[in-house]
Design an enzyme around this catalytic site. Structure first.
Site, PDB file in Angstrom:
ATOM      1  N   CYS A  70       0.834  -1.202   0.000  1.00 44.37           N
ATOM      2  CA  CYS A  70       0.000   0.000   0.000  1.00 44.37           C
ATOM      3  C   CYS A  70       0.874   1.259   0.000  1.00 44.37           C
ATOM      4  O   CYS A  70       1.392   1.626  -1.047  1.00 44.37           O
ATOM      5  CB  CYS A  70      -0.992  -0.043   1.165  1.00 44.37           C
ATOM      6  SG  CYS A  70      -2.438   0.976   0.823  1.00 44.37           S
ATOM      7  N   HIS A 111      -3.472  -4.933   0.344  1.00 43.04           N
ATOM      8  CA  HIS A 111      -2.807  -5.457   1.548  1.00 43.04           C
ATOM      9  C   HIS A 111      -2.911  -6.983   1.557  1.00 43.04           C
ATOM     10  O   HIS A 111      -3.851  -7.520   2.168  1.00 43.04           O
ATOM     11  CB  HIS A 111      -3.505  -4.924   2.802  1.00 43.04           C
ATOM     12  CG  HIS A 111      -3.312  -3.475   3.060  1.00 43.04           C
ATOM     13  ND1 HIS A 111      -2.269  -2.983   3.801  1.00 43.04           N
ATOM     14  CD2 HIS A 111      -4.036  -2.398   2.673  1.00 43.04           C
ATOM     15  CE1 HIS A 111      -2.354  -1.661   3.875  1.00 43.04           C
ATOM     16  NE2 HIS A 111      -3.416  -1.280   3.196  1.00 43.04           N
ATOM     17  N   GLU A 159      -1.456  -9.023   3.293  1.00 37.76           N
ATOM     18  CA  GLU A 159      -1.283  -9.579   4.647  1.00 37.76           C
ATOM     19  C   GLU A 159      -2.614  -9.967   5.300  1.00 37.76           C
ATOM     20  O   GLU A 159      -2.651 -10.844   6.152  1.00 37.76           O
ATOM     21  CB  GLU A 159      -0.517  -8.602   5.554  1.00 37.76           C
ATOM     22  CG  GLU A 159      -1.206  -7.293   5.906  1.00 37.76           C
ATOM     23  CD  GLU A 159      -0.965  -6.160   4.900  1.00 37.76           C
ATOM     24  OE1 GLU A 159      -0.642  -6.460   3.739  1.00 37.76           O
ATOM     25  OE2 GLU A 159      -1.119  -4.987   5.288  1.00 37.76           O
TER      26      GLU A 159
HETATM   27  N1  GLN Z   1      -1.979   6.722   2.822  1.00 35.76           N
HETATM   28  C1  GLN Z   1      -2.078   6.016   1.591  1.00 35.76           C
HETATM   29  C2  GLN Z   1      -3.456   6.138   0.957  1.00 35.76           C
HETATM   30  O1  GLN Z   1      -4.386   6.552   1.593  1.00 35.76           O
HETATM   31  C3  GLN Z   1      -1.745   4.544   1.827  1.00 35.76           C
HETATM   32  C4  GLN Z   1      -2.731   3.865   2.699  1.00 35.76           C
HETATM   33  C5  GLN Z   1      -2.214   2.582   3.271  1.00 35.76           C
HETATM   34  O2  GLN Z   1      -1.029   2.293   3.249  1.00 35.76           O
HETATM   35  N2  GLN Z   1      -3.105   1.776   3.819  1.00 35.76           N
HETATM   36  O3  GLN Z   1      -3.635   5.830  -0.193  1.00 35.76           O
END
Ligand code: GLN
Length: 553
Positions: free
Chosen positions: A391, A516, A518
């Site tokens: 992410c 994600h 994970e």
């Molecule tokens: N802050 C970034 C976004 O909002 C990444 C979010 C995250 O890593 N969950 O896109």
């Protein structure tokens, strides 16, 4: 936020409910005790699900700071929930939904909405029966389709916030057949200075439970060691349970050993007998054994992975840590996670990062520690260190590449630098109009199409469905220039870039995911990008043939 269904409950269905409360203090691991019991019931052939009750006023965990509460766990339907649900998903190998997390905020909001809509027909709306009815409805609905539902009440017995829930459970027990309900209470059994196991805190906490009309059927004592027989007998006598209803849950190095400990004490057998289902359990030799095999196998070798984040609180990255452990179970190696604080780089944390075999930059929000993470990604890219970006770690890999390969000096994410001349990461189009912080992100499971012949394809096959939680994404204006410069977007969802990678000729393993992975990793089913990371370290080329399509490249 997912919408809430309100279905009709069929009381004739023979479901079993195990309620788990905690006494003395929080943080005793009652969730792990509960999840471990569930795992054993599942091994014995039962369909098991779980409900986590969080007695706070937040509607969901989405707005909660991971530095205080640990990570926000994301479910497939986009529910943002307490990290304990992650433990239930991992231990039970199930996908839960948003309605498996009951919060005070959610319950009250629903009751108040119904009141505004006139659904209570002019009656006074009260905690009993309206809130308690709503709590019971939620538990019954979440249990639907399963043999056993484990309900964990967060916090400690005696907390003001928990009172409506305990009252709801009392009513629940009153409404169901006796052998469909089991109350388990997890308490602390400390040692005195002279080495004696002390039962007084347990006695007090059970007294408190009984004063609200709940009598525990099973007591689990959290202690650094197993409970002595004398301790068990004393607890049994004072708390009015048979001695064989008192179990130990001693400290173990790894939470995945708790199901084995609990089984050794016979907790699962006792629970099945009390719920009158012991006869339906699979015979011991037919029970699922994969978990035990995995967690007791003799590992060969170790891998050091630097997890470059911003928080010192390890729980903020719980699922990433667990996913690394799962990959270790699959590859039969111990994974040592080096917690690297990107705000403390360059400094000794930079050395910790450089000495690792692989680097992971996990998700995150806000500007703190950004430069340290970008430096870590550059280091991984230029020195052929296996890298996995999740992410924010994906987005920062794009920024690093734009700056240092494409030469766009001030390239950044619009989230982290509003004035950047090159917003290579920009807000999702649907976010422009929204101001409310709760419920504005792209959340939950979405499918990604994967290009054959890529590293992503060798990990996943031709598509994957993984969970998301983000507001920003790769700006389409920069797709072509980034790809021309060698950064391959091998996974896409429509016009959204989901996976990036470098070619095998450029780097042994450099991959980032906007999603994600994970959150779907399980001890018995490790997540492909994490397994690939370890394979790259161990010298098994993860750029193999495609996982499913068998297209070579
Ligand atoms: N802050 C970034 C976004 O909002 C990444 C979010 C995250 O890593 N969950 O896109």
């Amino acid at each position: 936020m997912p919408t809430e269904p309100e279905t009709d409950y069929d009381p004739e269905l023979g479901r079993k409910f195990i309620f788990v409360t905690g006494g003395v203090m929080s943080g005793l691991g009652k969730g792990i005790t509960a999840a471990s019991t569930g795992r054993l019931l599942k091994n014995a052939g039962f369909d098991v699900t779980a409900v986590k009750i969080d007695p706070y006023l937040n509607v969901d965990a989405g707005t909660m700071n991971p530095f205080q509460h640990g990570e926000v766990y994301v479910l497939k339907d986009g529910g943002e929930v307490d990290l304990d649900l992650g433990n239930y998903e991992r231990f039970l190998d199930i996908d839960m939904t948003f309605d498996h997390n009951v919060t005070t905020g959610k319950t009250y909001q629903h009751v108040i909405e119904k009141e505004r809509a006139g659904d209570y027909l002019g009656r006074t709306v009260q905690i009993i029966p309206h809130v308690t009815d709503d709590i019971k409805r939620r538990i019954r609905e979440a249990a639907e389709g399963n043999d056993v539902c484990i309900i964990e009440v967060g916090g400690t017995v005696g907390d003001i916030e928990g009172m409506p829930y305990l009252e709801a459970l009392r009513q629940f027990a009153h409404e169901e057949d006796e052998d469909d309900i089991l109350f388990t209470h997890v308490t602390l059994v400390p040692y005195s200075k002279n080495g004696e196991q002390k039962t007084k805190p347990t006695q007090h906490s059970v007294k408190e439970l009984r004063s609200i009309g709940l009598q525990p059927d099973v007591l689990v004592g959290r202690c650094s060691d197993k409970l002595d027989i004398d301790t068990k007998e004393k607890i049994a006598l004072f708390c009015d349970v048979p001695t064989d209803a008192v179990f130990s849950n001693p400290d173990v190095d790894d939470i995945y050993h708790v199901p084995l400990m609990v089984e050794e004490e016979g907790l699962d057998q006792y629970v099945m007998e009390q719920l009158n289902v012991a006869d339906e359990a699979l015979p011991a030799e037919d029970r699922e054994n994969r978990w035990r095999e995995l967690v007791t196998q003799q590992t060969e070798g170790e891998v050091d992975v630097a997890l470059v984040g911003k928080y010192d609180l390890e729980d903020a990255y719980m699922s990433v840590h667990e996913a690394l452990k799962h990959a270790g179970l699959e590859k039969n190696v111990d994974v040592n996670v080096r917690w690297v604080n990107s705000e403390k780089m360059p400094d000794h944390h930079e050395r910790r990062m450089r000495e690792a075999d692989a680097i992971v930059v996990p998700g995150g929000f806000g500007t703190r520690g950004t430069q340290g993470k970008i430096d870590a990604i550059r280091y991984a890219r230029e020195n052929a260190i296996p890298y996995l970006g999740l992410c924010l770690g994906f987005q920062l890999a794009v920024i690093e590449y734009a700056r240092n390969v494409l030469g766009l000096e001030w390239a950044h994410s619009a989230e982290l630098d509003e004035d950047t001349p090159h917003p290579v990461i920009d807000i999702l189009p649907e976010q422009y109009e929204i101001e409310d912080m709760g419920g504005t992100m792209r959340l939950g499971a979405h499918e990604t199409d994967i290009e054959p012949g890529t590293l992503a394809a060798s990990l996943y096959g031709d598509s994957c469905t993984e969970r998301h939680r983000h507001r920003y994404e790769v700006n389409p204006e920069y797709f072509d220039s980034l790809e021309d410069a060698g950064l391959k977007f091998s996974g896409r969802s429509g016009n959204r870039m989901e996976i990036l990678e470098l070619a095998a000729a450029e780097h042994p393993y450099f991959i980032g995911t906007q999603f994600h992975p994970e959150f779907r990793s399980r001890p018995t089913r490790a997540s492909p990008p994490f397994v690939g990371l370890l394979e790259a370290v161990l010298g098994d080329d993860p750029h193999g043939v495609d996982a499913e399509t068998e297209v070579s490249h």
